[in-house]
Design a protein around this motif. Sequence first.
Motif, short mmCIF file in Angstrom:
data_model
loop_
_atom_site.label_atom_id
_atom_site.label_comp_id
_atom_site.label_asym_id
_atom_site.label_seq_id
_atom_site.Cartn_x
_atom_site.Cartn_y
_atom_site.Cartn_z
N PRO A 8 0.83 -1.22 0.00
CA PRO A 8 0.00 0.00 0.00
C PRO A 8 0.86 1.27 0.00
CG PRO A 8 -0.81 -1.57 1.62
CD PRO A 8 0.51 -2.10 1.13
N GLY A 9 0.36 2.30 -0.68
CA GLY A 9 1.02 3.60 -0.71
C GLY A 9 2.41 3.57 -1.33
N THR A 10 2.59 2.76 -2.36
CA THR A 10 3.91 2.57 -2.96
C THR A 10 3.85 2.82 -4.47
OG1 THR A 10 4.41 0.91 -1.29
CG2 THR A 10 5.82 0.92 -3.23
N TRP A 11 4.92 3.45 -4.98
CA TRP A 11 5.02 3.72 -6.41
C TRP A 11 5.62 2.54 -7.16
CZ3 TRP A 11 2.95 7.71 -9.04
CH2 TRP A 11 2.48 8.78 -8.28
N TYR A 12 5.02 2.23 -8.30
CA TYR A 12 5.46 1.11 -9.14
C TYR A 12 5.64 1.58 -10.58
CZ TYR A 12 4.25 -2.16 -5.43
OH TYR A 12 4.21 -2.86 -4.25
N ASN A 13 6.41 0.80 -11.29
CA ASN A 13 6.62 0.99 -12.72
C ASN A 13 6.14 -0.29 -13.39
OD1 ASN A 13 7.80 1.33 -15.30
ND2 ASN A 13 9.33 2.67 -14.41
N LEU A 14 5.24 -0.17 -14.35
CA LEU A 14 4.68 -1.31 -15.08
C LEU A 14 5.11 -1.21 -16.54
CD1 LEU A 14 2.56 -3.69 -15.35
CD2 LEU A 14 0.91 -1.90 -15.88
N MET A 15 5.60 -2.30 -17.09
CA MET A 15 5.98 -2.35 -18.52
C MET A 15 5.15 -3.47 -19.15
SD MET A 15 7.89 -1.17 -20.98
CE MET A 15 9.32 -0.38 -20.27
N ILE A 16 4.45 -3.12 -20.21
CA ILE A 16 3.64 -4.12 -20.92
C ILE A 16 3.92 -4.00 -22.40
CG2 ILE A 16 1.62 -2.59 -20.95
CD1 ILE A 16 -0.08 -5.23 -20.72
N SER A 17 4.03 -5.14 -23.04
CA SER A 17 4.27 -5.21 -24.47
C SER A 17 3.15 -6.01 -25.10
CB SER A 17 5.63 -5.89 -24.72
OG SER A 17 5.85 -6.03 -26.10
N ALA A 18 2.56 -5.47 -26.16
CA ALA A 18 1.49 -6.16 -26.89
C ALA A 18 2.02 -6.52 -28.27
CB ALA A 18 0.25 -5.27 -27.01
N GLN A 19 1.77 -7.74 -28.72
CA GLN A 19 2.30 -8.25 -29.98
C GLN A 19 1.16 -8.67 -30.90
OE1 GLN A 19 5.70 -8.77 -30.86
NE2 GLN A 19 4.88 -9.28 -32.86
N ASN A 20 1.25 -8.27 -32.18
CA ASN A 20 0.37 -8.80 -33.22
C ASN A 20 1.19 -9.01 -34.49
OD1 ASN A 20 0.51 -6.32 -34.58
ND2 ASN A 20 -1.55 -5.68 -34.03
N ASP A 21 0.58 -9.46 -35.58
CA ASP A 21 1.32 -9.73 -36.81
C ASP A 21 2.05 -8.51 -37.36
OD1 ASP A 21 0.70 -12.40 -36.86
OD2 ASP A 21 -0.83 -12.25 -38.43
N ALA A 22 1.52 -7.32 -37.09
CA ALA A 22 2.11 -6.09 -37.63
C ALA A 22 3.29 -5.58 -36.81
CB ALA A 22 1.05 -5.00 -37.74
N GLY A 23 3.43 -6.07 -35.58
CA GLY A 23 4.55 -5.62 -34.76
C GLY A 23 4.24 -5.66 -33.28
N SER A 24 5.05 -4.93 -32.54
CA SER A 24 4.97 -4.94 -31.09
C SER A 24 4.94 -3.50 -30.59
CB SER A 24 6.21 -5.66 -30.55
OG SER A 24 6.26 -5.61 -29.16
N THR A 25 4.20 -3.27 -29.51
CA THR A 25 4.15 -1.96 -28.88
C THR A 25 4.45 -2.11 -27.40
OG1 THR A 25 2.50 -1.18 -30.45
CG2 THR A 25 2.69 0.05 -28.38
N ASP A 26 5.42 -1.33 -26.91
CA ASP A 26 5.75 -1.31 -25.49
C ASP A 26 5.13 -0.07 -24.87
OD1 ASP A 26 7.35 -3.57 -25.80
OD2 ASP A 26 9.16 -2.39 -26.16
N ALA A 27 4.57 -0.23 -23.69
CA ALA A 27 4.01 0.90 -22.96
C ALA A 27 4.46 0.81 -21.51
CB ALA A 27 2.49 0.90 -23.05
N GLU A 28 4.80 1.95 -20.97
CA GLU A 28 5.26 2.02 -19.58
C GLU A 28 4.28 2.89 -18.80
OE1 GLU A 28 9.37 3.14 -17.19
OE2 GLU A 28 9.35 3.07 -19.37
N PHE A 29 3.89 2.40 -17.63
CA PHE A 29 2.95 3.12 -16.78
C PHE A 29 3.55 3.24 -15.38
CE2 PHE A 29 0.47 0.94 -20.01
CZ PHE A 29 -0.38 1.93 -20.46
#
Length: 172
Positions: free
Chosen positions: A136-157
């Motif tokens: 609780p009450g803690t900062w986090y960094n989330l990295m998610i990558s989504a892949q499809n036939d056209a390529g990959s997208t990375d997003a950081e939250f």
Amino acid sequence: MFTYFPGYILHYREDKGEWSEHRLPPDITNHVLQPLRCGTRYQVQITSFNKAGEGEPSDAIQVKTEGTAPVAPDKHSFLIINSSFVTLRLDAWHSGGCPISYFEVKYKLLADVEWFLVSNNVLPETGKLLLSELTPGTWYNLMISAQNDAGSTDAEFVFATLTLFGGRCLFK
């Protein structure tokens, strides 16, 4: 006796891939090339043939099927944050016109260097993914990558879990 039919050979390949071909009859005026991968570049050329032999191939043309790499959602439509968990709304991602194959998800404390891999193969049918046992009450960094036939997208939250009393964590 062997009967020889003239026609065309349609050659195609993904960029830098192996050539494939389709034989076409001589009276064809159009052809739908299938199956092709979504959001992918191809080279296409055609050769004619008759009983005298095969002609020179045409110049190769560059084409691309419709679709792009996935598009990341904004933080507020993607994350549902509590004091000890966060729910990832995978269905908030836009496919880019090509079905998303899988997601890779990892997170870390904001100040840490090392990532914790949740999974490198989360299927989009999952819909929602719960990251639990967060502090609780803690900062986090989330990295998610989504892949499809056209390529990959990375997003950081970057996000903070709520405090034990449901308040917002103000300081990073």
